[in-house]
Each structure stands twice: as C-alpha cells, then as structure tokens.
Design a protein around this motif. Structure first.
Motif, PDB file in Angstrom:
ATOM      1  N   TYR A 168     -17.972  -2.315  -0.292  1.00  0.00           N
ATOM      2  CA  TYR A 168     -16.709  -1.581  -0.230  1.00  0.00           C
ATOM      3  C   TYR A 168     -16.097  -1.458  -1.622  1.00  0.00           C
ATOM      4  O   TYR A 168     -16.439  -2.203  -2.543  1.00  0.00           O
ATOM      5  N   ALA A 169     -15.185  -0.501  -1.746  1.00  0.00           N
ATOM      6  CA  ALA A 169     -14.362  -0.353  -2.944  1.00  0.00           C
ATOM      7  C   ALA A 169     -13.045   0.291  -2.519  1.00  0.00           C
ATOM      8  O   ALA A 169     -12.928   0.846  -1.423  1.00  0.00           O
ATOM      9  N   LEU A 170     -12.068   0.199  -3.414  1.00  0.00           N
ATOM     10  CA  LEU A 170     -10.760   0.807  -3.163  1.00  0.00           C
ATOM     11  C   LEU A 170     -10.773   2.246  -3.653  1.00  0.00           C
ATOM     12  O   LEU A 170     -11.248   2.524  -4.761  1.00  0.00           O
ATOM     13  N   GLU A 171     -10.240   3.148  -2.849  1.00  0.00           N
ATOM     14  CA  GLU A 171     -10.224   4.573  -3.196  1.00  0.00           C
ATOM     15  C   GLU A 171      -8.794   5.095  -3.226  1.00  0.00           C
ATOM     16  O   GLU A 171      -8.002   4.788  -2.344  1.00  0.00           O
ATOM     17  N   PHE A 172      -8.480   5.875  -4.251  1.00  0.00           N
ATOM     18  CA  PHE A 172      -7.270   6.691  -4.284  1.00  0.00           C
ATOM     19  C   PHE A 172      -7.737   8.142  -4.258  1.00  0.00           C
ATOM     20  O   PHE A 172      -8.270   8.645  -5.254  1.00  0.00           O
ATOM     21  N   ASP A 173      -7.547   8.813  -3.167  1.00  0.00           N
ATOM     22  CA  ASP A 173      -7.949  10.231  -3.078  1.00  0.00           C
ATOM     23  C   ASP A 173      -6.727  11.041  -2.695  1.00  0.00           C
ATOM     24  O   ASP A 173      -6.334  11.083  -1.532  1.00  0.00           O
ATOM     25  N   THR A 174      -6.144  11.684  -3.689  1.00  0.00           N
ATOM     26  CA  THR A 174      -4.951  12.487  -3.428  1.00  0.00           C
ATOM     27  C   THR A 174      -5.255  13.971  -3.564  1.00  0.00           C
ATOM     28  O   THR A 174      -4.353  14.781  -3.729  1.00  0.00           O
ATOM     29  N   ILE A 214       0.857  -1.180   0.000  1.00  0.00           N
ATOM     30  CA  ILE A 214       0.000   0.000   0.000  1.00  0.00           C
ATOM     31  C   ILE A 214       0.892   1.228   0.000  1.00  0.00           C
ATOM     32  O   ILE A 214       1.814   1.329   0.814  1.00  0.00           O
ATOM     33  N   VAL A 215       0.614   2.130  -0.907  1.00  0.00           N
ATOM     34  CA  VAL A 215       1.397   3.355  -0.999  1.00  0.00           C
ATOM     35  C   VAL A 215       0.468   4.541  -0.831  1.00  0.00           C
ATOM     36  O   VAL A 215      -0.566   4.640  -1.512  1.00  0.00           O
ATOM     37  N   GLY A 216       0.803   5.431   0.078  1.00  0.00           N
ATOM     38  CA  GLY A 216       0.088   6.691   0.224  1.00  0.00           C
ATOM     39  C   GLY A 216      -1.379   6.517   0.552  1.00  0.00           C
ATOM     40  O   GLY A 216      -1.750   5.730   1.426  1.00  0.00           O
ATOM     41  N   SER A 217      -2.216   7.223  -0.197  1.00  0.00           N
ATOM     42  CA  SER A 217      -3.615   7.371   0.182  1.00  0.00           C
ATOM     43  C   SER A 217      -4.524   6.311  -0.414  1.00  0.00           C
ATOM     44  O   SER A 217      -5.662   6.606  -0.784  1.00  0.00           O
ATOM     45  N   ALA A 218      -4.068   5.104  -0.560  1.00  0.00           N
ATOM     46  CA  ALA A 218      -4.939   4.006  -0.990  1.00  0.00           C
ATOM     47  C   ALA A 218      -5.710   3.499   0.223  1.00  0.00           C
ATOM     48  O   ALA A 218      -5.118   3.154   1.237  1.00  0.00           O
ATOM     49  N   SER A 219      -7.031   3.474   0.118  1.00  0.00           N
ATOM     50  CA  SER A 219      -7.836   3.042   1.261  1.00  0.00           C
ATOM     51  C   SER A 219      -9.050   2.274   0.781  1.00  0.00           C
ATOM     52  O   SER A 219      -9.515   2.449  -0.347  1.00  0.00           O
ATOM     53  N   VAL A 220      -9.566   1.415   1.630  1.00  0.00           N
ATOM     54  CA  VAL A 220     -10.811   0.696   1.353  1.00  0.00           C
ATOM     55  C   VAL A 220     -11.921   1.413   2.104  1.00  0.00           C
ATOM     56  O   VAL A 220     -11.835   1.602   3.318  1.00  0.00           O
ATOM     57  N   ALA A 250      -2.844  15.541 -15.833  1.00  0.00           N
ATOM     58  CA  ALA A 250      -2.081  15.115 -17.008  1.00  0.00           C
ATOM     59  C   ALA A 250      -2.177  13.599 -17.132  1.00  0.00           C
ATOM     60  O   ALA A 250      -2.579  12.910 -16.193  1.00  0.00           O
ATOM     61  N   GLU A 251      -1.820  13.112 -18.324  1.00  0.00           N
ATOM     62  CA  GLU A 251      -1.851  11.661 -18.550  1.00  0.00           C
ATOM     63  C   GLU A 251      -0.987  10.946 -17.523  1.00  0.00           C
ATOM     64  O   GLU A 251       0.120  11.384 -17.216  1.00  0.00           O
ATOM     65  N   GLU A 252      -1.490   9.831 -17.003  1.00  0.00           N
ATOM     66  CA  GLU A 252      -0.704   9.073 -16.048  1.00  0.00           C
ATOM     67  C   GLU A 252      -1.093   7.600 -16.093  1.00  0.00           C
ATOM     68  O   GLU A 252      -2.196   7.232 -16.502  1.00  0.00           O
ATOM     69  N   THR A 253      -0.154   6.783 -15.677  1.00  0.00           N
ATOM     70  CA  THR A 253      -0.395   5.346 -15.590  1.00  0.00           C
ATOM     71  C   THR A 253      -1.291   5.051 -14.391  1.00  0.00           C
ATOM     72  O   THR A 253      -1.077   5.573 -13.305  1.00  0.00           O
ATOM     73  N   PHE A 254      -2.300   4.240 -14.608  1.00  0.00           N
ATOM     74  CA  PHE A 254      -3.150   3.849 -13.481  1.00  0.00           C
ATOM     75  C   PHE A 254      -3.112   2.343 -13.225  1.00  0.00           C
ATOM     76  O   PHE A 254      -3.609   1.886 -12.208  1.00  0.00           O
ATOM     77  N   LEU A 255      -2.554   1.572 -14.161  1.00  0.00           N
ATOM     78  CA  LEU A 255      -2.386   0.133 -13.938  1.00  0.00           C
ATOM     79  C   LEU A 255      -1.042  -0.266 -14.522  1.00  0.00           C
ATOM     80  O   LEU A 255      -0.736   0.075 -15.669  1.00  0.00           O
ATOM     81  N   VAL A 263       0.651  -7.339 -10.073  1.00  0.00           N
ATOM     82  CA  VAL A 263      -0.062  -6.265 -10.761  1.00  0.00           C
ATOM     83  C   VAL A 263      -0.222  -5.094  -9.793  1.00  0.00           C
ATOM     84  O   VAL A 263      -0.558  -5.281  -8.628  1.00  0.00           O
ATOM     85  N   VAL A 264       0.032  -3.891 -10.296  1.00  0.00           N
ATOM     86  CA  VAL A 264       0.020  -2.725  -9.423  1.00  0.00           C
ATOM     87  C   VAL A 264      -1.051  -1.742  -9.878  1.00  0.00           C
ATOM     88  O   VAL A 264      -1.026  -1.283 -11.020  1.00  0.00           O
ATOM     89  N   PHE A 265      -1.962  -1.453  -8.981  1.00  0.00           N
ATOM     90  CA  PHE A 265      -2.969  -0.423  -9.212  1.00  0.00           C
ATOM     91  C   PHE A 265      -2.371   0.864  -8.654  1.00  0.00           C
ATOM     92  O   PHE A 265      -2.089   0.959  -7.469  1.00  0.00           O
ATOM     93  N   ARG A 266      -2.160   1.852  -9.469  1.00  0.00           N
ATOM     94  CA  ARG A 266      -1.418   3.024  -9.071  1.00  0.00           C
ATOM     95  C   ARG A 266      -1.831   4.180  -9.952  1.00  0.00           C
ATOM     96  O   ARG A 266      -2.777   4.049 -10.681  1.00  0.00           O
ATOM     97  N   PRO A 267      -1.290   5.365  -9.946  1.00  0.00           N
ATOM     98  CA  PRO A 267       0.107   5.736  -9.753  1.00  0.00           C
ATOM     99  C   PRO A 267       0.475   5.895  -8.288  1.00  0.00           C
ATOM    100  O   PRO A 267      -0.370   6.214  -7.467  1.00  0.00           O
TER     101      PRO A 267
END
Lengths: 514, 111
Positions: A42-48, A26-32, A84-89, A175-179
């Motif tokens: 539930y779902a996974l949230e990235f809120d930065t 888990i990196v940074g603001s990844a939360s369930v 801007a464009e970014e990798t998400f998976l 497999v990484v769900f990110r950025p």
C-alpha cells in the motif's frame, strides 16, 4: 535508530482517524491504496485531478512542546504535477512553521522556515518516479537549520541546507503531509515508507522500505481458563483453535473475524508470532492494532508487543495497565516498539510477539480484530543504489586502497590493466588475488564476489575501454593513490554512494575529473 | 454511539473552505489546529446554542457534554463540537462518522 516516533508504509491498508493510531487527520482526497506503491502492498495517494483540490494527512504523532529536532525520511512521487508551486510537507513550529515546497516550473523541491526565502535542492525530479527525501529540522538555536537530501529512488541524491536567521523555536503539532487548502491546483501524488525520529544523529536515515508483518502462528498462551475465544466462541488453545488466523487480515479494517475476551481475567492472554525477515539493517518497528467491542459500555483490555528481552511495548494497554476498548466501530492504535538493548536487527524483529487479553472488565467483550507489525528495514541483498562516473581519468592519491564490497562486482567486456606494487583483494567467498600486476584482456570480465574486496597499500592504475563495476553496498578507500584511466568508467555503488578515504566518509554523485 | 448527536440543525460537514468531500481528525487538538490554520475561530456556545446542540447530547458512555463552537472565517457558519464531562473518558463528539473520537480525544484546553 534511537528514537523513531512514527513508522509506516501504510501497510495496514486503512485511512481512518478513528482512535488516532493511523493518522491524526484526513482532509479531502487522501486515501490509502494498493495500485501505486514503492514497497509493500500500500501507499498513500493524493488524487485531486477529479474535483476537490483538498488533500492532507496528519502524522499520528505530536511532538512534546520542548522538542527542537525532527529527522525524517519519506518517499514521494508526482504522477500529475500541480500547476503552481505548493507546499507538500508542513511542520508547524511554536512561532513560525517549516515548509517543503514543490515547483512544477523547475521540478525541484525546496524548503523554508517562515519569513525566510526558500532554498531549492538541485535535484531535478521526473514524474511517475519515486524520490527519497531525508531531512533534519533543527530549531534549537539561531540560525534554524534544515538539512535535506533529495534522491531518486536508488541514487545517492543531492544535499541542500536551508538556514534561517531567527530565534530558537520548538516543534509544535503533528507533521502534515498536504496541501489541503483548496485552490486551483490539482495534483496526483503518492507517499510511502515514512519514518520520523527525534534524534539528530539519525540524519540522513537513508534508504529503506516498510513492510507489514501479519501474524502467522500462535505463541504461548495463558488462557487455561478459556477466557479468550474466537468469534465462534471456541476457546483459543493454540492447537485446535488459533488466534493468529483471526488477527491476520489486511487491510486491518476487515471485521470478518476476531478474537474476544468473554470473562474477566486480567492475567489471561493469547500470543501470536510473525514471519521472519531477512534484513541487512533495521531502522525500527511499529505495532498496529484494530479493535472494537460488543457494545459501547466501558470495559478494558490490552494489546502489546514483547521482545527478546521480555520488554513490553503497549500498543493499547499492557500486562499491568489496561485500556478502554468500548468502541462500537473499528478503532486503531499504534506504537513504535522500544528498541532492544542491543540494537534492531532481523533476529530481534523475528523475536517479536504480540499478546492480547488482560481484561479485568470483559463486559462488554473487547474484540481484537487485526494486528500488524510495520518494519522499516533494508532487505538483505538490496536495494541497489547507483553512482555513475562519466568517462575520464580519476586520480585518488594516498598510500592505501581498501575497497570493500558487500556483494558483487561486474565488469563489462573490455581490456583492463591493473598495475602497481601490490594488489591483494580478499573475498569472503570465491576470488583472491595476490600482489602483482594483472592484465585482463578479452571479451568479458565478470567476477562476482559474495562479500568483500580489499586491496592493500599501493598504487593502482586501471586502464581500458570500459570499467563498470557494480557494488551493492560500500567502497571504503583508505588514504592512498588511485588512478583509473580509460575511455569510460562507470562505477555503481550502493548505500548512498559512500566512499571512505583519508579517514572519513564522503558522499558524492560524480567523482571529480582530472 | 452518542445520544442526540450529531445535531440535525448543525451546518453540513465538511466546511467548504477546507474540503468539498472529507475532513476528519483523531482528536480535538488536531481539529482545532486544522481549523484555525484555515482561518476558523472558536468560542463558547451562546445560551441558545447550548440549548439547541448540547443540552440533551450524551457521549457513547452516556455522559453529559460541554460544547464549543468553531466559526467559519466569514462568520456565517458555527459548527458545534462537544467533550463529555467524564474526567476519565473525555470523548469528543464530532460531525463526521462515527460522530465521536474515543476515550481521551478531548484532552485539550482551549486558550
């Protein structure tokens, strides 16, 4: 599905790397969280949007080094797009890597493998809307191929293919769900209903949802010696003191109560069962366990599923091989449950049980805190997917027409004429029309069928001001001649809008116009 | 819980190159993958680092440990991690709560 390797809708409600059963990192603001989710609770949230731009979530699965294919399906939505464009998976490979990017400029998803220009999928995304992404990464040969389909939830979607001229490669790590790397971008996005598989033929996995089943009854125990007790030292007997009431909390991190093994007996176990589901199809199931122990000293125990054929799948230990439970805080394990010899269906899911115990070293006491079975399935009667056709005239030519509907046809008010040599729709329930010519006029036509509609060989013309049948599942057309004319035709299909004609299945979003 | 771990003199966690708030991994293999992708490197500890971080550290099963240093891209921060010596337990001691990853989490060979 033959070989799912990870199934989750985050129904366990926990974001923790402890034990590696829920995530590898888990990196940074990844939360369930349970506020925004596509299905389940539930779902996974990235809120930065509030600060730290980092976010990342590693699948708790690392493929074997020799693996060359990965198939997956997940649902994703952006509530706040990145700037801007970014990798998400991100899928690491042995030599290069595979990336899925999102572009806020075009609102599209693209895919590329290291060193090759990105291939964009033509599906245009909207914010605050769930999208299904199916993909098949195949790096077994040159060129490497990524097939991927992007679909608004409930739609058939748009397919694309990325081809990378490069040597054969292998999968590498999770497999990484990110950025996750900090940058100036902020974003608020969600993930839900994820399934990964190693079988190429599973692509596209298609629609589905993941629900979390918590135990709702005790099964048959083997605890005559009173080895396994609840946290108040009551012997679990299945009549006065139950196991399931101590194992059913969600999120699974809830340590309010548990069951424990007090004395050594590697044959003792308690068994819990789960509520039934109603599914039209099942992609797979995964068992999840939360556990810890009275102290940190080494001990052992087991938690495993048992299916209708008495086949065990170890979540953390099984009836013959126990595992160490000596953690002082809650740890998590998970395992994709072995598919029964037939195939998954709701009856097989209903038959699943979980057994806990088998401790030949119960000093310190192993604690089983909560268990869950996450099931990826398509619920009976849903979900509904739509295929819309613009107004116009469509002709399908051939000798036979055999549409089959699983659920309903609803036609809006209008005038319809059905002509031809033969019309013989057959329904499992209520409506049957013999061969002939029919004209249906009036303000409303709303036939509803419970199961199927099939038409014999012939030529059909459907004319009128409006035609809007709605199907929950499939239309299968044999090779034949089909003519629908009129001012408007709006067909609504399900399950990817698949239409079979000419001996093959064809997916389309819009029918071609004459 | 691990003994004499985490080291009070270790750099604060997480590394700012990756996150201002949180970074945790389930095992050593994933940790190394995350860190190396972000430009970190790793190497054996110096004699001084062995003495400072690892000499008195024990895993939660009270096994002694062997250390590894992960170095920031600018070379200014060196983060200590450890794997217990027990061939079956192979626990990794880390810098985030609960400061260990559990049995088998250290099954990784540094290249």
């Amino acid at each position: 599905m033959a070989t799912p390797v990870w199934i989750t809708g985050f129904e366990h409600g926990v974001a923790s790397t402890n034990g590696g059963g829920l995530t590898g990192g888990i990196v940074g603001s990844a939360s369930v969280q349970g506020t925004v989710k596509r299905s389940g609770n539930y779902a996974l949230e990235f809120d930065t949007t509030g600060g730290d731009a980092a976010c990342g979530f590693y699948a708790p699965y690392s493929p074997p080094a020799s693996e060359t294919d990965l198939v997956g399906r997940f649902y994703v939505r952006w509530d706040t797009e990145p700037s801007a464009e970014e990798t998400f998976l991100y899928i690491p490979l042995g030599i290069g890597d595979c990336y899925f990017d999102y572009s806020p400029a075009t609102h599209k998803i693209g895919c590329y493998i290291t060193g090759v220009s990105i291939t964009w999928n033509n599906e245009v995304l909207s914010t605050e809307t769930w999208y299904r992404v199916d993909f098949h990464l195949d790096v077994s040969s040159n060129p490497n191929i990524v097939d991927f389909t992007v679909a608004e939830d409930g739609q058939s979607g748009t397919a694309a293919q990325h081809s990378a001229t490069r040597a054969a490669d292998t999968l590498f790590t999770s497999v990484v769900f990110r950025p996750y790397c900090p940058d100036s971008n902020t974003r608020k996005m969600y993930w839900d209903d994820i399934i990964l598989s190693l079988t190429p033929g599973d692509y596209p996995i298609g629609a589905g949802e993941v629900i979390g089943l918590s135990p709702d009854a005790d099964g048959t125990h083997n605890n005559a010696g009173g080895d396994i007790q609840d946290n108040d030292s009551n012997v679990i007997d299945g009549s006065t003191h139950y196991a399931y009431t101590h194992l059913d909390s969600v999120p699974l991190s809830d340590t309010t109560d548990h069951i424990q093994q007090e004395t050594n007996d590697d044959t003792a176990y308690v068994e819990v069962t789960f509520p039934d589901i109603s599914a039209s199809s099942v992609n797979g199931a995964m068992g999840v366990l939360a556990y810890y122990s009275a102290t940190a000293a080494a001990n052992e125990g087991a938690c495993y599923t048992v299916d209708s054929e008495a086949t065990e799948t170890a979540i953390w230990g099984d009836s013959t091989t126990q595992q160490d439970y000596s953690e002082e805080t809650v740890f998590y394990k998970s395992a994709v449950i072995t598919e029964p010899s037939g195939t998954w269906d709701d009856a097989e899911v209903d038959a699943l049980k979980i057994r806990l115990g088998h401790s030949g070293d119960a000093n310190p006491d192993p604690y089983w805190v909560n268990v869950m079975i996450e099931v990826d399935y398509v619920a009976a009667g849903g979900p509904t997917y739509t295929l819309e056709c613009d107004a116009g005239t469509y002709a399908i030519t051939g000798a036979a027409l055999a549409p089959k509907h699983d659920k309903k046809i609803a036609c809006t008010a209008g005038t319809y004429a059905v002509t031809g040599a033969a019309l013989a729709p057959k329904h499992n329930k209520k409506l049957g029309c013999v061969a002939g010519t029919y004209a249906v006029t009036g303000a409303a036509l709303a036939p509803r069928h419970d199961k199927k509609l099939s038409c014999a060989a012939g030529t059909y013309a459907v004319t009128g001001a409006a035609l809007a049948p709605k199907h929950h599942k499939k239309i299968a057309c044999d090779g034949g001649t089909y003519i629908m004319t009129g001012a408007a035709a709006s067909l609504v299909y399900t399950e990817g809008g698949a239409v079979q004609y000419g001996g093959g299945w064809h997916q389309f979003q819009r029918m071609s116009q004459n | 819980m691990p003994v004499n771990w985490p080291p009070p003199t270790a750099p604060s966690w997480p590394p700012p190159e990756i996150s201002d708030t949180w970074l945790s991994c389930s095992d050593l293999k994933t940790l190394i993958a995350v860190m190396t992708e972000a430009g970190f490197t790793h190497e054996a500890p110096t004699a001084a680092e062995k003495n400072l971080y690892f000499k008195d550290a024990q895993c939660d099963h009270l096994d002694s440990v062997k250390g590894r240093m992960i170095i920031s891209p600018d070379g200014l921060r060196r983060y200590p991690f450890a794997v217990c010596d027990d061939g079956n337990h192979r626990d990794v001691l880390v810098l985030w709560p609960p400061y260990y990853c559990g049995a088998g989490s250290g099954n990784f060979i540094f290249e």
